[in-house]
Design a protein around this motif. Structure first.
Motif, PDB file in Angstrom:
ATOM      1  N   MET A  40      38.798 -29.987 -13.767  1.00  8.03           N
ATOM      2  CA  MET A  40      39.119 -28.591 -13.492  1.00  8.03           C
ATOM      3  C   MET A  40      39.606 -27.872 -14.745  1.00  8.03           C
ATOM      4  SD  MET A  40      38.237 -27.856 -10.510  1.00  8.03           S
ATOM      5  CE  MET A  40      38.941 -26.197 -10.563  1.00  8.03           C
ATOM      6  N   GLY A  41      40.313 -28.629 -15.620  1.00  2.00           N
ATOM      7  CA  GLY A  41      40.750 -28.032 -16.880  1.00  2.00           C
ATOM      8  C   GLY A  41      39.565 -27.626 -17.743  1.00  2.00           C
ATOM      9  N   VAL A  42      38.560 -28.507 -17.833  1.00  2.20           N
ATOM     10  CA  VAL A  42      37.353 -28.196 -18.596  1.00  2.20           C
ATOM     11  C   VAL A  42      36.607 -27.026 -17.951  1.00  2.20           C
ATOM     12  CG1 VAL A  42      35.094 -29.069 -19.312  1.00  2.20           C
ATOM     13  CG2 VAL A  42      37.117 -30.544 -19.477  1.00  2.20           C
ATOM     14  N   PHE A  43      36.480 -27.062 -16.621  1.00  2.91           N
ATOM     15  CA  PHE A  43      35.771 -26.016 -15.885  1.00  2.91           C
ATOM     16  C   PHE A  43      36.399 -24.651 -16.157  1.00  2.91           C
ATOM     17  CE2 PHE A  43      35.384 -23.476 -11.962  1.00  2.91           C
ATOM     18  CZ  PHE A  43      34.001 -23.417 -11.836  1.00  2.91           C
ATOM     19  N   ASN A  44      37.726 -24.578 -16.045  1.00  3.39           N
ATOM     20  CA  ASN A  44      38.420 -23.296 -16.250  1.00  3.39           C
ATOM     21  C   ASN A  44      38.349 -22.841 -17.703  1.00  3.39           C
ATOM     22  OD1 ASN A  44      39.245 -22.835 -13.554  1.00  3.39           O
ATOM     23  ND2 ASN A  44      40.947 -24.277 -13.795  1.00  3.39           N
ATOM     24  N   ARG A  45      38.397 -23.809 -18.639  1.00  2.00           N
ATOM     25  CA  ARG A  45      38.335 -23.437 -20.049  1.00  2.00           C
ATOM     26  C   ARG A  45      36.959 -22.859 -20.394  1.00  2.00           C
ATOM     27  NH1 ARG A  45      42.113 -22.076 -23.148  1.00  2.00           N
ATOM     28  NH2 ARG A  45      43.338 -23.907 -22.526  1.00  2.00           N
ATOM     29  N   VAL A  46      35.881 -23.470 -19.846  1.00  2.00           N
ATOM     30  CA  VAL A  46      34.532 -22.957 -20.086  1.00  2.00           C
ATOM     31  C   VAL A  46      34.376 -21.570 -19.470  1.00  2.00           C
ATOM     32  CG1 VAL A  46      32.086 -23.313 -19.582  1.00  2.00           C
ATOM     33  CG2 VAL A  46      33.499 -25.246 -20.278  1.00  2.00           C
ATOM     34  N   ARG A  47      34.877 -21.401 -18.254  1.00  3.78           N
ATOM     35  CA  ARG A  47      34.794 -20.080 -17.602  1.00  3.78           C
ATOM     36  C   ARG A  47      35.468 -19.007 -18.439  1.00  3.78           C
ATOM     37  NH1 ARG A  47      37.393 -20.292 -11.891  1.00  3.78           N
ATOM     38  NH2 ARG A  47      36.358 -18.290 -11.582  1.00  3.78           N
ATOM     39  N   ALA A  48      36.594 -19.361 -19.033  1.00  6.30           N
ATOM     40  CA  ALA A  48      37.389 -18.357 -19.744  1.00  6.30           C
ATOM     41  C   ALA A  48      36.918 -18.121 -21.176  1.00  6.30           C
ATOM     42  CB  ALA A  48      38.862 -18.785 -19.744  1.00  6.30           C
ATOM     43  N   LYS A  53      29.310 -15.306 -20.754  1.00  8.00           N
ATOM     44  CA  LYS A  53      29.814 -15.484 -19.402  1.00  8.00           C
ATOM     45  C   LYS A  53      28.839 -16.358 -18.597  1.00  8.00           C
ATOM     46  CE  LYS A  53      31.590 -12.978 -15.383  1.00  8.00           C
ATOM     47  NZ  LYS A  53      31.839 -11.638 -14.792  1.00  8.00           N
ATOM     48  N   VAL A  54      29.394 -17.362 -17.945  1.00  6.45           N
ATOM     49  CA  VAL A  54      28.591 -18.275 -17.134  1.00  6.45           C
ATOM     50  C   VAL A  54      29.143 -18.249 -15.708  1.00  6.45           C
ATOM     51  CG1 VAL A  54      27.670 -20.615 -16.907  1.00  6.45           C
ATOM     52  CG2 VAL A  54      28.349 -19.764 -19.161  1.00  6.45           C
ATOM     53  N   ASP A  55      28.215 -18.093 -14.749  1.00  8.75           N
ATOM     54  CA  ASP A  55      28.697 -18.027 -13.362  1.00  8.75           C
ATOM     55  C   ASP A  55      29.067 -19.422 -12.866  1.00  8.75           C
ATOM     56  OD1 ASP A  55      26.266 -19.144 -11.552  1.00  8.75           O
ATOM     57  OD2 ASP A  55      25.458 -17.982 -13.220  1.00  8.75           O
ATOM     58  N   ASP A  56      29.939 -19.451 -11.859  1.00 10.05           N
ATOM     59  CA  ASP A  56      30.450 -20.719 -11.334  1.00 10.05           C
ATOM     60  C   ASP A  56      29.335 -21.603 -10.781  1.00 10.05           C
ATOM     61  OD1 ASP A  56      32.877 -19.732 -12.003  1.00 10.05           O
ATOM     62  OD2 ASP A  56      33.623 -19.453  -9.950  1.00 10.05           O
ATOM     63  N   LYS A  57      28.322 -21.006 -10.178  1.00  9.89           N
ATOM     64  CA  LYS A  57      27.234 -21.782  -9.592  1.00  9.89           C
ATOM     65  C   LYS A  57      26.519 -22.608 -10.654  1.00  9.89           C
ATOM     66  CE  LYS A  57      23.044 -21.311  -6.758  1.00  9.89           C
ATOM     67  NZ  LYS A  57      22.155 -20.349  -6.051  1.00  9.89           N
ATOM     68  N   THR A  58      26.276 -21.992 -11.829  1.00  5.75           N
ATOM     69  CA  THR A  58      25.604 -22.703 -12.913  1.00  5.75           C
ATOM     70  C   THR A  58      26.443 -23.869 -13.404  1.00  5.75           C
ATOM     71  OG1 THR A  58      24.463 -20.689 -13.626  1.00  5.75           O
ATOM     72  CG2 THR A  58      24.660 -22.474 -15.248  1.00  5.75           C
TER      73      THR A  58
END
Length: 448
Positions: A40-48, A53-58
């Motif tokens: 989740m840390g990696v996921f949130n860091r990539v999102r931010a 900008k990359v959507d969550d689905k991708t």
């Protein structure tokens, strides 16, 4: 009194284990939670912070694909397109090029072209790499995306760039998509030998094989000298159809067993009484493109000494994939078991070794053409019993039976040497049995 003491000790031991097991379970749960927190840390860091900008689905789809890719080459997530593609292939009809492909280090690689398809007629071969589609590089993309681009309406064209090992430069081929109808089974007769060409294991394979046997008998006005079951370049398919096809030729006995993770997770499949060919001689043809369900059939007939297996060593896919629906139009294709032949062999990595090795001499490239097999795929399952490669490798000594050149064979009208050799073998096997075999076991009939 002693027995009471033992029972008491046993009870105490059982109770003593519970806290230890609970502690181990709790430790495993804690480790999993730490790993999930890191994800989740990696996921949130990539999102931010990712540059675009990359959507969550991708991101989530990428995480799912990465998780399954870390397991083995055959487990995958099927989105709507992938699920529809699989269902279409299983039903046996679609528009495209007729190529069975895989992804190797980011490059699309041909496992085998389907007989009579546009790819087959254009001379594409197993081991060819497809680098571009309509001039656009496809390296590093998803396999589903490449397959989706190659499929399309019959009559439309696509230019593919091919890199063939042994050639210095890539070359372009323009193909016209066609309606790929996979009659699961085709048949013909040569020199009174019935040839049953099994292209795939779709829902109707067993039924079509029985119909082919009946048609061969009718065309000859009686039973043939013997049968050739051609499983070359057959990528496999449905397990129940592999069992059904084996059952067509077997009188009795186990066909295959599948074994899951747990020791007692074993399921066995058996042949029912009756041999539809009435004991006639059988040769099974295989090559490096014969995989999965095709290997189940070849191994079952080989283990029961019902057929001579001829050709080249098969692909070596000894695992079972289960389709687990996730929604109405998505699913998980997950490796859930290994399969074993009636004698307890696993074909994983090693494949089926023919009883008689017969090279395809009519193919000018047969010596240099690379053979893609399961053992070449990254993260393939390891065979629990080590494969003895000395059994399947060429000893380097020339075989006088297989010295003809493609040109020499062509002058004799032989365009498929393996098939020609199989027909000759059937004639030698039949001998005086031909006139009396009709008195054998009653044939199987009907649908199954």
């Amino acid at each position: 009194m002693a027995s009471n003491l033992f029972r008491a000790l046993g009870l105490v031991s059982a109770i003593a284990i519970i806290p230890a097991a609970t502690a181990a379970f709790a430790s495993a749960e804690a480790d999993s939670m730490r790993e999930f927190d890191e994800f989740m840390g990696v996921f949130n860091r990539v999102r931010a912070d990712y540059v675009e900008k990359v959507d969550d689905k991708t991101l989530l789809r990428g995480a799912i694909d990465g998780m399954l890719a870390s397991l083995d080459p055959h487990s995958s997530y099927l989105d709507q397109k992938g699920y529809q593609s699989l269902m279409t292939s299983t039903e046996g009809e679609y528009g495209g090029l007729g190529l069975n492909v895989t992804l190797e280090d980011g490059v699309v690689k041909i496992v085998a072209p389907i007989e009579d398809s546009p790819g087959f007629k254009a001379g594409l071969k197993a081991g060819d790499y497809i680098t571009h589609l309509n001039g656009k590089l496809i390296y590093g993309g998803a396999l589903d995306e490449a397959v989706d681009q190659m499929r399309g309406a019959p009559g439309t064209t696509i230019k593919i760039t091919v890199l063939r090992p042994g050639r210095e430069k890539p070359f372009d081929v323009t193909l016209t998509r066609a309606k790929i109808e996979l009659p699961a089974v085709k048949w013909e007769v040569k020199d009174r030998v019935g040839i049953i060409n099994v292209n795939t294991f779709s829902r109707t394979t067993t039924q079509e094989a029985l119909a082919a046997i009946a048609a061969i008998d009718k065309s000859l006005g009686g039973p043939p000298t013997g049968y050739i079951v051609d499983l070359r370049s057959n990528p496999g398919g449905l397990l129940d159809q592999a069992v059904g096809l084996s059952d067509v030729f077997l009188e009795r006995g186990e066909v295959v067993s599948q074994r899951g993770r747990a020791k007692n997770d074993i399921e066995r499949y058996y042949a029912e009484p009756g041999d539809a060919t009435r004991g006639r001689p059988i040769v099974v043809l295989v090559d490096s493109g014969s995989a999965s369900a095709a290997e189940i059939v070849a191994a079952a007939l080989q283990d029961h000494h019902r057929a001579i297996v001829m050709g080249e060593r098969s692909f070596g896919k000894g695992s079972v994939q289960t389709l687990l629906p996730l929604s109405r139009d998505t699913a998980l294709r997950l490796t859930t078991a290994r399969y074993y032949t009636p004698s307890g062999r696993s074909v994983q990595e090693g494949g089926i070794v023919p009883d008689i090795e017969v090279p395809q001499l009519s193919d000018p490239d047969y010596k240099s053409r690379p053979r893609l097999r399961e053992a070449d795929l990254r993260r393939h399952l390891i065979n629990e019993v080590k494969v003895d490669e000395s059994v399947v490798q060429d000893d380097g000594k020339p075989d006088p039976r297989f010295s003809a050149t493609p040109d020499e064979l062509k002058k004799k009208g032989i365009d498929d040497f393996q098939l020609h050799y199989a027909v000759q073998t059937i004639a030698r096997l039949a001998g005086p049995r031909t006139a009396t075999a009709a008195a054998g076991a009653a044939p199987k009939g009907g649908t199954r």
